[in-house]
Design an enzyme around this catalytic site. Structure first.
Site, mmCIF file in Angstrom:
data_model
loop_
_atom_site.group_PDB
_atom_site.id
_atom_site.type_symbol
_atom_site.label_atom_id
_atom_site.label_comp_id
_atom_site.label_asym_id
_atom_site.label_seq_id
_atom_site.Cartn_x
_atom_site.Cartn_y
_atom_site.Cartn_z
ATOM 1 N N HIS A 1 -30.220 -35.945 24.868
ATOM 2 C CA HIS A 1 -31.077 -36.189 25.582
ATOM 3 C C HIS A 1 -32.516 -35.410 25.255
ATOM 4 O O HIS A 1 -32.264 -34.391 24.876
ATOM 5 C CB HIS A 1 -30.901 -35.945 27.136
ATOM 6 C CG HIS A 1 -30.008 -37.122 27.857
ATOM 7 N ND1 HIS A 1 -29.212 -36.774 28.567
ATOM 8 C CD2 HIS A 1 -29.931 -38.585 27.716
ATOM 9 C CE1 HIS A 1 -28.782 -38.132 29.207
ATOM 10 N NE2 HIS A 1 -28.967 -39.027 28.561
ATOM 11 N N CYS B 1 -31.621 -31.297 33.940
ATOM 12 C CA CYS B 1 -30.898 -32.624 34.291
ATOM 13 C C CYS B 1 -30.407 -32.771 35.642
ATOM 14 O O CYS B 1 -30.213 -34.014 36.285
ATOM 15 C CB CYS B 1 -29.404 -32.547 33.583
ATOM 16 S SG CYS B 1 -29.527 -32.117 31.869
HETATM 17 N N1 ARG Z 1 -22.319 -35.684 31.973
HETATM 18 C C1 ARG Z 1 -23.795 -36.178 31.916
HETATM 19 C C2 ARG Z 1 -24.059 -37.245 31.146
HETATM 20 O O1 ARG Z 1 -23.614 -37.160 29.875
HETATM 21 C C3 ARG Z 1 -25.034 -34.954 31.798
HETATM 22 C C4 ARG Z 1 -26.288 -35.526 31.750
HETATM 23 C C5 ARG Z 1 -27.382 -34.602 31.691
HETATM 24 N N2 ARG Z 1 -28.532 -35.026 31.831
HETATM 25 C C6 ARG Z 1 -29.643 -34.858 31.167
HETATM 26 N N3 ARG Z 1 -30.728 -35.293 31.713
HETATM 27 N N4 ARG Z 1 -29.662 -34.104 29.953
HETATM 28 O O2 ARG Z 1 -24.376 -38.152 31.241
#
Ligand code: ARG
Length: 279
Positions: A170, A264
């Site tokens: 991300h 996140c």
């Molecule tokens: N376990 C979550 C996923 O993989 C973590 C999300 C992390 N969020 C972020 N904004 N980087 O979707």
């Protein structure tokens, strides 16, 4: 000039948080989550944000949705409009109903990215505003087509960034806007072309070394002049302080097990994309 957003966040308590499936390289289902510790870390993060001057609002957690704590992925706020995310993995599809209901209940206009299955967009986890431009990540999670779809729904220009390194799936693991001129950046996670575009967009960049980026320190939020980070490598702390920022570290180690940290766990509610002017 301090950043003009980041004083209101939506968060979701980790009552049902767990690592029960793996949808990114950090998630190892054999690793046990300490739920009590997660709750304590999350409470401390709320307190740290409030102490820095932010207001926090809450989304009620739901059983069976262990990643719902990562509200950054719920969608994108543009003034009084909410753009619900279209998540890649079915494990997270159920979150949408609850996020949308929260915003509908508060009279937000819901702006839909449409039903083209090629459009995957994981909310502000993959779209962060910087000086009037929406910097949007894609590859492992959001799709390349999402940038164009976002461009139709907001009036800010969208700058797509190809996230080449699957560990940094991300944009918010590689990019942290600090104010109108400064940002923490991890160009090693991007293509050379996109790194050059970001270098042009960001007049003063704090370039993180790979070992610094791996602490998830870019997954931070900025409340006025306070940078709330999951970890702060010494050189990064010195650079931020030299720029006049205060650093507050909030240990969110239980959430790093799921590949997420401070950014996140928060969805900025005070973002306006449609009246932004180029920086
Ligand atoms: N376990 C979550 C996923 O993989 C973590 C999300 C992390 N969020 C972020 N904004 N980087 O979707």
């Amino acid at each position: 000039m301090t950043i003009d957003w980041g004083r209101r966040y939506l968060m979701c308590a980790p009552e049902h948080y767990d690592v029960s499936y793996s949808i990114n390289p950090w998630m190892d289902t054999t690793v046990r989550v300490d739920r009590d510790r997660a709750l304590a870390q999350w409470d401390a993060l709320v307190a740290t944000l409030e102490e820095a001057g932010a207001a926090v609002e809450f989304l009620e957690p739901r059983a069976g949705l262990p990643d719902m704590v990562f509200t950054a992925n719920a969608g994108l706020v543009d003034g009084r409009a909410f753009l619900p995310a279209r998540m890649r993995h079915p494990e997270r599809h159920g979150e949408r109903t609850w996020a949308e209901a929260w915003f509908r209940g508060r009279d937000y206009e819901i702006r839909d990215l449409g039903d083209d299955p090629g459009i995957v967009q994981e909310g502000s986890g993959d779209a962060l505003p910087f000086a009037g431009t929406l910097v949007a990540g894609y590859r492992s999670r959001s799709s390349a087509a999402a940038a164009e779809a976002l461009g139709r729904l907001v009036s800010a220009p969208v700058l797509p960034v190809d996230l080449q390194d699957p560990r940094y799936y991300h944009i918010d693991l590689t990019f942290c806007p600090l104010d109108e001129r400064r940002a923490m950046v991890v160009p090693a996670a991007w293509t050379a072309e996109d790194a050059a575009r970001i270098a042009e967009l960001v007049p003063e960049a704090l370039v993180l070394e790979p070992h610094e980026a791996a602490t998830f320190c870019a997954n931070a939020v900025v409340v006025g002049s306070t940078v709330v980070m999951p970890a702060c490598p010494p050189r990064v702390g010195r650079a931020l302080e030299a720029w006049g920022f205060d650093v507050a570290v909030a240990d969110v180690g239980e959430f790093v097990k799921a590949g997420g940290a401070v950014r996140c766990l928060t969805l900025a509610l005070d973002v306006t994309l449609s009246v932004m002017v180029g920086g």
